[in-house]
Design an enzyme around this catalytic site. Structure first.
Site, PDB file in Angstrom:
ATOM      1  N   ASP A  15       0.832  -1.203   0.000  1.00 55.99           N
ATOM      2  CA  ASP A  15       0.000   0.000   0.000  1.00 55.99           C
ATOM      3  C   ASP A  15       0.870   1.257   0.000  1.00 55.99           C
ATOM      4  O   ASP A  15       1.915   1.295   0.658  1.00 55.99           O
ATOM      5  CB  ASP A  15      -0.904  -0.002   1.239  1.00 55.99           C
ATOM      6  CG  ASP A  15      -2.053   0.982   1.127  1.00 55.99           C
ATOM      7  OD1 ASP A  15      -2.312   1.484   0.011  1.00 55.99           O
ATOM      8  OD2 ASP A  15      -2.692   1.261   2.153  1.00 55.99           O
ATOM      9  N   ASN A  63     -10.010  -3.004  -6.898  1.00 54.88           N
ATOM     10  CA  ASN A  63      -9.161  -2.076  -7.652  1.00 54.88           C
ATOM     11  C   ASN A  63      -9.692  -1.766  -9.054  1.00 54.88           C
ATOM     12  O   ASN A  63      -9.293  -0.774  -9.669  1.00 54.88           O
ATOM     13  CB  ASN A  63      -7.736  -2.619  -7.764  1.00 54.88           C
ATOM     14  CG  ASN A  63      -6.955  -2.518  -6.470  1.00 54.88           C
ATOM     15  OD1 ASN A  63      -5.990  -3.250  -6.260  1.00 54.88           O
ATOM     16  ND2 ASN A  63      -7.356  -1.622  -5.569  1.00 54.88           N
TER      17      ASN A  63
END
Length: 235
Positions: A15, A63
């Site tokens: 991340d 995503n």
């Protein structure tokens, strides 16, 4: 660092690529590219440390909701690194496997995934599991669908359903549950990653953005893990 206890299995939520790029006034795609380069180094660092299995969260089922430009850039990187990882994996005796649902990817990407896994299937060192189009809830849903199909077809009796059997229907059926889960960029959530498998994993959160994650940061995570007294509900 002395007396490190090396986890057999490490999982990482990658991340911070976008924030890394934003801090440098770069396109988000450049952050993802830098993140891929960090991943290559991390695979090699884990091999040298003696980690047996590394599982990384590279692209989630959620995503796809990002902008078409960013998703397109990610797919371009995926195409490139599927090829590059063959060399990285074979050079380090790493077996690469995918977890997730590949059906949504374009045919050439699915072909690239198969080429990577086929080219490394006989390697006997660390297993590198990359989670793409992966979501923990989706994984469990697909496992339940398959169990129901097998019960209805008579292949399986519902009386035989156990935790071990459910685990055998998951994408990770051949992988050990993570001993250590690392999340970069300081976020305090699991983001739908390995929901079944992390039941007793130790967590380590670092504010370091993924492209800046290096061997020193990895060792910090392992050092923290080394000082944990693991409990599995029995005491």
């Amino acid at each position: 660092m002395e007396n490190l206890v090396i986890p057999k299995s490490i999982a990482i939520i990658l991340d911070g690529n976008g924030r890394w790029a934003k801090k440098r006034n770069l396109p988000r795609a450049m952050g993802h590219k830098a993140g891929c380069e960090t991943l290559e180094k991390t695979v090699e660092d884990c091999v040298r440390l003696g980690v047996e299995c590394l599982t990384v969260y590279a692209f989630s089922t959620e995503n796809w909701k990002r902008s078409a430009i960013e998703v397109g850039a990610l797919m371009k990187l995926l195409r490139f690194y599927m090829v590059k990882l063959i060399d990285v994996a074979n050079r380090n005796n790493v077996k690469a496997v995918m977890i997730g649902d590949e059906s949504r990817f374009e045919p050439d990407i699915r072909k690239g995934i198969r080429k990577l896994t086929e080219a490394t299937k006989n390697n006997t060192g660390m297993v590198f599991a990359f989670a793409i189009n992966y979501g923990g809830r989706d994984e469990i849903k697909r496992a339940v669908e398959n169990i129901v199909d097998d019960v209805e077809s008579g292949k399986l009796s519902k009386e035989n359903i156990s935790e071990e059997l459910i685990s055998s229907y998951l994408d990770t059926n051949d992988l050990p549950d993570p001993d250590l889960l690392i999340r970069t960029s300081g976020e305090l959530r699991v983001s739908n990653f390995l929901l079944w498998q992390i039941a007793y994993s130790e967590f380590y959160i670092t504010d370091t953005l993924w492209p800046d994650f290096d061997k020193e940061e990895l060792l910090k995570a392992i050092e923290s893990y080394s000082h944990r007294q693991r409990r599995f509900g029995g005491r």
